[in-house]
Scaffold this motif. Structure first.
Motif, PDB file in Angstrom:
ATOM      1  N   TYR A   6      49.024  24.748  47.324  1.00 35.31           N
ATOM      2  CA  TYR A   6      49.589  26.054  46.989  1.00 35.31           C
ATOM      3  C   TYR A   6      50.467  25.908  45.748  1.00 35.31           C
ATOM      4  N   VAL A   7      50.672  27.029  45.054  1.00 35.63           N
ATOM      5  CA  VAL A   7      51.534  27.055  43.871  1.00 35.63           C
ATOM      6  C   VAL A   7      52.929  27.524  44.254  1.00 35.63           C
ATOM      7  N   TYR A   8      52.980  28.626  45.005  1.00 42.84           N
ATOM      8  CA  TYR A   8      54.252  29.171  45.480  1.00 42.84           C
ATOM      9  C   TYR A   8      54.362  28.966  46.991  1.00 42.84           C
ATOM     10  N   GLU A   9      55.571  28.861  47.494  1.00 39.52           N
ATOM     11  CA  GLU A   9      55.763  28.851  48.937  1.00 39.52           C
ATOM     12  C   GLU A   9      55.189  30.137  49.518  1.00 39.52           C
ATOM     13  N   GLU A  10      54.654  30.071  50.733  1.00 40.42           N
ATOM     14  CA  GLU A  10      53.906  31.188  51.306  1.00 40.42           C
ATOM     15  C   GLU A  10      54.701  32.497  51.294  1.00 40.42           C
ATOM     16  N   GLU A  11      55.962  32.440  51.673  1.00 41.03           N
ATOM     17  CA  GLU A  11      56.763  33.666  51.736  1.00 41.03           C
ATOM     18  C   GLU A  11      56.995  34.245  50.346  1.00 41.03           C
ATOM     19  N   ASN A  12      57.258  33.367  49.364  1.00 46.57           N
ATOM     20  CA  ASN A  12      57.457  33.841  47.989  1.00 46.57           C
ATOM     21  C   ASN A  12      56.175  34.465  47.438  1.00 46.57           C
ATOM     22  N   TYR A  13      55.036  33.842  47.772  1.00 47.96           N
ATOM     23  CA  TYR A  13      53.752  34.360  47.288  1.00 47.96           C
ATOM     24  C   TYR A  13      53.470  35.739  47.887  1.00 47.96           C
ATOM     25  N   LYS A  14      53.767  35.911  49.156  1.00 51.96           N
ATOM     26  CA  LYS A  14      53.542  37.205  49.799  1.00 51.96           C
ATOM     27  C   LYS A  14      54.353  38.303  49.103  1.00 51.96           C
ATOM     28  N   GLN A  15      55.607  38.002  48.774  1.00 52.89           N
ATOM     29  CA  GLN A  15      56.454  38.980  48.094  1.00 52.89           C
ATOM     30  C   GLN A  15      55.933  39.305  46.704  1.00 52.89           C
ATOM     31  N   LEU A  16      55.498  38.282  45.967  1.00 50.64           N
ATOM     32  CA  LEU A  16      54.931  38.499  44.634  1.00 50.64           C
ATOM     33  C   LEU A  16      53.664  39.354  44.727  1.00 50.64           C
ATOM     34  N   ARG A  17      52.831  39.042  45.696  1.00 51.24           N
ATOM     35  CA  ARG A  17      51.557  39.760  45.875  1.00 51.24           C
ATOM     36  C   ARG A  17      51.799  41.229  46.208  1.00 51.24           C
ATOM     37  N   ILE A  18      52.727  41.482  47.118  1.00 56.69           N
ATOM     38  CA  ILE A  18      53.055  42.856  47.488  1.00 56.69           C
ATOM     39  C   ILE A  18      53.602  43.615  46.292  1.00 56.69           C
ATOM     40  N   GLY A  19      54.480  42.968  45.513  1.00 56.92           N
ATOM     41  CA  GLY A  19      55.074  43.610  44.338  1.00 56.92           C
ATOM     42  C   GLY A  19      54.034  43.993  43.304  1.00 56.92           C
ATOM     43  N   ILE A  20      53.022  43.123  43.119  1.00 58.78           N
ATOM     44  CA  ILE A  20      51.955  43.421  42.155  1.00 58.78           C
ATOM     45  C   ILE A  20      51.059  44.549  42.663  1.00 58.78           C
ATOM     46  N   ILE A  21      50.667  44.481  43.933  1.00 56.32           N
ATOM     47  CA  ILE A  21      49.758  45.473  44.510  1.00 56.32           C
ATOM     48  C   ILE A  21      50.359  46.875  44.465  1.00 56.32           C
ATOM     49  N   GLU A  22      51.670  46.976  44.682  1.00 55.76           N
ATOM     50  CA  GLU A  22      52.332  48.283  44.682  1.00 55.76           C
ATOM     51  C   GLU A  22      52.262  48.974  43.328  1.00 55.76           C
ATOM     52  N   LYS A  23      52.068  48.202  42.267  1.00 57.84           N
ATOM     53  CA  LYS A  23      52.034  48.760  40.914  1.00 57.84           C
ATOM     54  C   LYS A  23      50.624  49.099  40.443  1.00 57.84           C
ATOM     55  N   LEU A  24      49.601  48.836  41.277  1.00 53.01           N
ATOM     56  CA  LEU A  24      48.217  49.025  40.867  1.00 53.01           C
ATOM     57  C   LEU A  24      47.626  50.306  41.437  1.00 53.01           C
ATOM     58  N   ASN A  25      46.689  50.900  40.653  1.00 52.32           N
ATOM     59  CA  ASN A  25      45.939  52.036  41.188  1.00 52.32           C
ATOM     60  C   ASN A  25      44.824  51.498  42.079  1.00 52.32           C
ATOM     61  N   PRO A  26      44.128  52.353  42.844  1.00 55.25           N
ATOM     62  CA  PRO A  26      43.119  51.870  43.803  1.00 55.25           C
ATOM     63  C   PRO A  26      42.057  50.958  43.206  1.00 55.25           C
ATOM     64  N   GLU A  27      41.528  51.305  42.011  1.00 54.65           N
ATOM     65  CA  GLU A  27      40.493  50.471  41.393  1.00 54.65           C
ATOM     66  C   GLU A  27      41.053  49.106  40.997  1.00 54.65           C
ATOM     67  N   GLU A  28      42.249  49.108  40.428  1.00 53.16           N
ATOM     68  CA  GLU A  28      42.885  47.856  40.035  1.00 53.16           C
ATOM     69  C   GLU A  28      43.201  46.998  41.260  1.00 53.16           C
ATOM     70  N   LYS A  29      43.625  47.679  42.333  1.00 44.58           N
ATOM     71  CA  LYS A  29      43.948  46.956  43.569  1.00 44.58           C
ATOM     72  C   LYS A  29      42.704  46.272  44.133  1.00 44.58           C
ATOM     73  N   LYS A  30      41.561  46.977  44.113  1.00 46.23           N
ATOM     74  CA  LYS A  30      40.312  46.415  44.614  1.00 46.23           C
ATOM     75  C   LYS A  30      39.918  45.181  43.807  1.00 46.23           C
ATOM     76  N   LEU A  31      40.028  45.279  42.480  1.00 42.37           N
ATOM     77  CA  LEU A  31      39.698  44.152  41.605  1.00 42.37           C
ATOM     78  C   LEU A  31      40.634  42.980  41.861  1.00 42.37           C
ATOM     79  N   PHE A  32      41.904  43.270  42.013  1.00 45.78           N
ATOM     80  CA  PHE A  32      42.904  42.221  42.253  1.00 45.78           C
ATOM     81  C   PHE A  32      42.606  41.467  43.542  1.00 45.78           C
ATOM     82  N   LEU A  33      42.320  42.200  44.607  1.00 35.34           N
ATOM     83  CA  LEU A  33      42.086  41.580  45.909  1.00 35.34           C
ATOM     84  C   LEU A  33      40.790  40.769  45.928  1.00 35.34           C
TER      85      LEU A  33
END
Length: 284
Positions: A155-182
């Protein structure tokens, strides 16, 4: 199993025989037995003990005589999947005396550490099949990557830190961008192949001697692997004999770490390896 050495000076042949006895508390079927036999041969092969003659197994039922039969029925089994190719090249050669103090632990780790199996099989495939230079190179890369994923920091980030980063990024994306990201970034928290190679920097300096910059050779390995997998731009890649020799370096790095994981003494590992010279790979 036996190994044969020829000494042409006096026209003599010395043969060393290894007797293997398998004991089990449970009944083994034929395929389980052959699997254990193959793993044992692989361990001997890893240690530089090689035998390329055809394997034969004689199977019989003791004290069982069928009609019109004078003695117990026997079956001779030939299996190409257990036979090594000829003309092996070893950069590690361990004798029995080298491993005598820890052989019990080595055998137990070799057979019981299931996380090692994929890396061992990828490295060992060239012992059974005639591989192209590209396939051999990719096998060593995949073996190293698998070894790192299962036994080192995956892993690059600790699991909890990664979850927070991931949530923060997803919240800023529109549905199409979110689908591509995931879809595209499901392994975003795993180290890159380049990062995995850098974690083995010390072992590269053991396996490859000479005046060179580790980042340069790692860059060539990454670019070559990416080209062979994706067939993109052909830039900064290894070709022909360079690719094969660098694959041998990667194989040795993998073997160094497998030997450590099964309990071979570090001093023995470093004293037994035949390092490859950088200048023998890349001629100026």
């Amino acid at each position: 199993i036996f190994c044969k050495e020829n000494f042409s000076k006096n026209i003599r042949t010395i043969e060393e025989y290894y007797e293997l006895k398998f004991f089990t508390s449970n009944n083994l079927n034929l395929f389980d037995f052959l699997n254990y036999y193959r793993k044992t041969k692989l361990l001997l092969n890893f240690c530089g003990q090689h035998h390329s003659a055809i394997d034969n197994f004689y199977l019989k039922e003791d004290n069982l005589i069928y009609e019109n039969q004078d003695e117990p029925l026997s079956m001779k089994l030939h299996t190409s999947t257990l036979n090594f190719m000829t003309n092996p090249s070893f950069d590690f050669v361990f004798s029995y005396n080298d491993l005598i103090d820890s052989y019990q632990n080595i055998f137990e780790c070799w057979f019981n550490n299931k996380k090692l199996e994929d890396s061992i099989n990828l490295i060992s495939e060239k012992s059974f099949l005639k591989l192209s230079g590209e396939t051999y190179f990719l096998n060593t890369c995949f073996s190293l990557e698998t070894l790192h994923r299962k036994h080192f920091k995956n892993y690059v980030y600790e699991e909890e830190n990664y979850k927070q980063l991931r949530i923060g990024i997803i919240e800023k994306l529109n549905p199409e961008e979110k689908k591509l990201f995931l879809e595209k970034l499901q392994f975003a928290n795993e180290p890159s192949f380049r990062s995995r190679l850098k974690d083995f920097n010390k072992d590269f300096t053991i396996s490859l001697k000479g005046d060179y910059k580790p980042n340069n050779i790692i860059g060539k390995i990454v670019d070559t692997r990416n080209y062979l997998v994706h067939r993109g731009e052909k830039k900064n890649i290894l070709e022909n004999i360079e690719m094969t020799k660098v694959a041998k370096v990667i194989e040795n790095v993998v073997k160094i770490n497998i030997f450590r994981l099964i309990g071979v003494d570090e001093n023995k590992i470093q004293s037994k390896i035949k390092s490859i010279n950088y200048d023998d790979i890349f001629i100026s």
